[in-house]
Design a protein around this motif. Sequence first.
Motif, PDB file in Angstrom:
ATOM      1  N   VAL A   1       0.697  -1.192  -0.007  1.00 55.78           N
ATOM      2  CA  VAL A   1       0.007  -0.027  -0.066  1.00 55.78           C
ATOM      3  C   VAL A   1       0.862   1.156  -0.096  1.00 55.78           C
ATOM      4  N   PHE A   2       1.741   1.332   1.108  1.00 57.76           N
ATOM      5  CA  PHE A   2       2.461   2.661   1.289  1.00 57.76           C
ATOM      6  C   PHE A   2       3.503   2.869   0.171  1.00 57.76           C
ATOM      7  N   GLY A   3       4.010   1.794  -0.508  1.00 63.03           N
ATOM      8  CA  GLY A   3       4.899   1.942  -1.208  1.00 63.03           C
ATOM      9  C   GLY A   3       4.188   2.626  -2.751  1.00 63.03           C
ATOM     10  N   SER A   4       3.055   1.988  -2.889  1.00 62.10           N
ATOM     11  CA  SER A   4       2.623   2.714  -4.197  1.00 62.10           C
ATOM     12  C   SER A   4       2.051   4.121  -3.985  1.00 62.10           C
ATOM     13  N   LEU A   5       1.678   4.487  -2.693  1.00 63.27           N
ATOM     14  CA  LEU A   5       1.262   5.656  -2.440  1.00 63.27           C
ATOM     15  C   LEU A   5       2.408   6.705  -2.482  1.00 63.27           C
TER      16      LEU A   5
ATOM     17  N   PHE B   1      -1.507   2.358 -13.203  1.00 63.17           N
ATOM     18  CA  PHE B   1      -2.317   1.092 -13.376  1.00 63.17           C
ATOM     19  C   PHE B   1      -1.875   0.528 -11.954  1.00 63.17           C
ATOM     20  N   ASN B   2      -2.802   0.409 -10.941  1.00 60.22           N
ATOM     21  CA  ASN B   2      -2.445   0.113  -9.726  1.00 60.22           C
ATOM     22  C   ASN B   2      -2.888  -1.540  -9.453  1.00 60.22           C
ATOM     23  N   ILE B   3      -1.795  -2.237  -9.061  1.00 58.75           N
ATOM     24  CA  ILE B   3      -2.207  -3.775  -9.083  1.00 58.75           C
ATOM     25  C   ILE B   3      -2.787  -4.187  -7.752  1.00 58.75           C
ATOM     26  N   SER B   4      -4.249  -4.436  -7.858  1.00 58.75           N
ATOM     27  CA  SER B   4      -4.649  -5.143  -6.518  1.00 58.75           C
ATOM     28  C   SER B   4      -4.864  -6.616  -6.720  1.00 58.75           C
ATOM     29  N   SER B   5      -5.969  -7.154  -6.759  1.00 58.74           N
ATOM     30  CA  SER B   5      -5.915  -8.626  -6.973  1.00 58.74           C
ATOM     31  C   SER B   5      -7.348  -9.105  -7.066  1.00 58.74           C
ATOM     32  N   ILE B   6      -7.934 -10.089  -7.476  1.00 60.44           N
ATOM     33  CA  ILE B   6      -9.258 -10.631  -7.428  1.00 60.44           C
ATOM     34  C   ILE B   6      -9.443 -10.604  -5.630  1.00 60.44           C
ATOM     35  N   ALA B   7      -8.289 -10.918  -5.031  1.00 64.11           N
ATOM     36  CA  ALA B   7      -8.682 -10.973  -3.473  1.00 64.11           C
ATOM     37  C   ALA B   7      -8.835  -9.545  -3.018  1.00 64.11           C
ATOM     38  N   GLY B   8      -8.453  -8.541  -3.778  1.00 62.09           N
ATOM     39  CA  GLY B   8      -8.985  -7.176  -3.466  1.00 62.09           C
ATOM     40  C   GLY B   8     -10.292  -6.713  -3.876  1.00 62.09           C
TER      41      GLY B   8
ATOM     42  N   GLY C   1      -9.218   1.051  -3.038  1.00 63.42           N
ATOM     43  CA  GLY C   1     -10.016   2.027  -2.480  1.00 63.42           C
ATOM     44  C   GLY C   1      -9.239   3.258  -2.801  1.00 63.42           C
ATOM     45  N   PHE C   2      -8.025   3.397  -2.788  1.00 62.56           N
ATOM     46  CA  PHE C   2      -7.358   4.581  -3.039  1.00 62.56           C
ATOM     47  C   PHE C   2      -7.249   4.925  -4.260  1.00 62.56           C
ATOM     48  N   THR C   3      -7.368   3.821  -5.309  1.00 60.94           N
ATOM     49  CA  THR C   3      -7.369   4.174  -6.654  1.00 60.94           C
ATOM     50  C   THR C   3      -8.699   4.836  -7.121  1.00 60.94           C
ATOM     51  N   GLU C   4      -9.808   4.255  -6.830  1.00 56.59           N
ATOM     52  CA  GLU C   4     -11.032   4.877  -6.940  1.00 56.59           C
ATOM     53  C   GLU C   4     -11.046   6.452  -6.617  1.00 56.59           C
ATOM     54  N   ALA C   5     -10.534   6.693  -5.355  1.00 57.67           N
ATOM     55  CA  ALA C   5     -10.414   8.154  -5.017  1.00 57.67           C
ATOM     56  C   ALA C   5      -9.647   8.881  -5.968  1.00 57.67           C
ATOM     57  N   LEU C   6      -8.466   8.367  -6.308  1.00 56.35           N
ATOM     58  CA  LEU C   6      -7.321   8.918  -7.079  1.00 56.35           C
ATOM     59  C   LEU C   6      -7.997   9.213  -8.355  1.00 56.35           C
ATOM     60  N   SER C   7      -8.949   8.283  -9.001  1.00 54.79           N
ATOM     61  CA  SER C   7      -9.205   8.631 -10.324  1.00 54.79           C
ATOM     62  C   SER C   7     -10.285   9.765 -10.198  1.00 54.79           C
TER      63      SER C   7
ATOM     64  N   ALA D   1      -6.632   6.584 -13.767  1.00 56.80           N
ATOM     65  CA  ALA D   1      -6.214   5.628 -12.539  1.00 56.80           C
ATOM     66  C   ALA D   1      -7.040   4.429 -12.860  1.00 56.80           C
ATOM     67  N   THR D   2      -6.373   3.200 -13.083  1.00 57.71           N
ATOM     68  CA  THR D   2      -7.055   2.041 -13.199  1.00 57.71           C
ATOM     69  C   THR D   2      -6.709   0.967 -12.141  1.00 57.71           C
ATOM     70  N   ILE D   3      -7.694   0.253 -11.665  1.00 56.25           N
ATOM     71  CA  ILE D   3      -7.396  -0.754 -10.663  1.00 56.25           C
ATOM     72  C   ILE D   3      -7.386  -1.978 -11.476  1.00 56.25           C
ATOM     73  N   VAL D   4      -6.203  -2.859 -11.374  1.00 55.11           N
ATOM     74  CA  VAL D   4      -6.110  -4.034 -11.969  1.00 55.11           C
ATOM     75  C   VAL D   4      -6.240  -5.142 -10.989  1.00 55.11           C
ATOM     76  N   TYR D   5      -7.369  -6.114 -11.256  1.00 62.20           N
ATOM     77  CA  TYR D   5      -7.395  -7.209 -10.292  1.00 62.20           C
ATOM     78  C   TYR D   5      -7.203  -8.519 -11.211  1.00 62.20           C
ATOM     79  N   PRO D   6      -5.981  -8.941 -11.077  1.00 66.00           N
ATOM     80  CA  PRO D   6      -5.570 -10.264 -11.661  1.00 66.00           C
ATOM     81  C   PRO D   6      -6.056 -11.568 -10.721  1.00 66.00           C
TER      82      PRO D   6
END
Length: 285
Positions: free
Chosen positions: A110-114, A133-140, A160-166, A176-181
Amino acid sequence: MKPKKVWLVTGTSKGLGLTLVKKLLKEGYRVAATSRDINMLNEEIGQHTQNFLPLQTDLVNNESVQTAIAKIVETFGTIDVVVNNAGYGQLGTLEELSDEEARQNFDVNVFGSLNIIRQVMPYFREKKSGAFFNISSIAGFLGTFPGWGIYNATKFAVAGFTEALSAEVKSLGVTATIVYPGYFKTNFLLKGSMRLATHPIADYKEARELEVIHDEQIAGNQPGDPESAASVFIQVAESDHRPLHLFLGTDAFNMANSKIETLKEQLSTFESLTKSTDFQLAAKK
């Protein structure tokens, strides 16, 4: 011809990040790649070109990130696309994991991406363009994996923070795109990329069973192709219409649909209770 975009990809010494870097370089993009182990990254990439900038960066250290971003701009003149990919899996139930284990996972995931976002945004604001492109996960998105609670929480935080960022950067021409692999055939499930609880508790049957399933059945049999995922990143980055939510893999698609159906069912079933919490207007006399 318009020069190809400059990409910054974090967490690139292995896995999806490394595959993406190789694909980008092959297609002529300029790429800055961060890693905690720059020697491993250099060995994987092989012969360097003027289009490649490897950076040994501690993403949890804001000063280290600031130095890396300045070096990228100095070398390539700009940054166009950022892929916040660095992270690792921390397994263990909420009771089992220590405060230190949980915080370390949040620090990286989290904080590394921020830190990256904070240092890149001044450049994106100045030129009124850019893509995250912020890599989340299907577990996100779907969190019902026993023993994955802290990891899930880090990936829900990314979403959550990517939605706000967008919403924050919309008028600035930045996306800003949340990626859920889902499960991709990388080394994510192998030792070194996945950490187990230091002090496991035998009573947690479901968590232990899921660990065995991942180790003996899923690892090495993941359905996702990293090369195809890398192609999707490039296609979306070059598109004029980038999604906020991007699911990768049929397994991720199906799991997301399953949760959406469950949510719809529960919203409908408990609609009257949900709405009963509003202030009730006094009945007219």
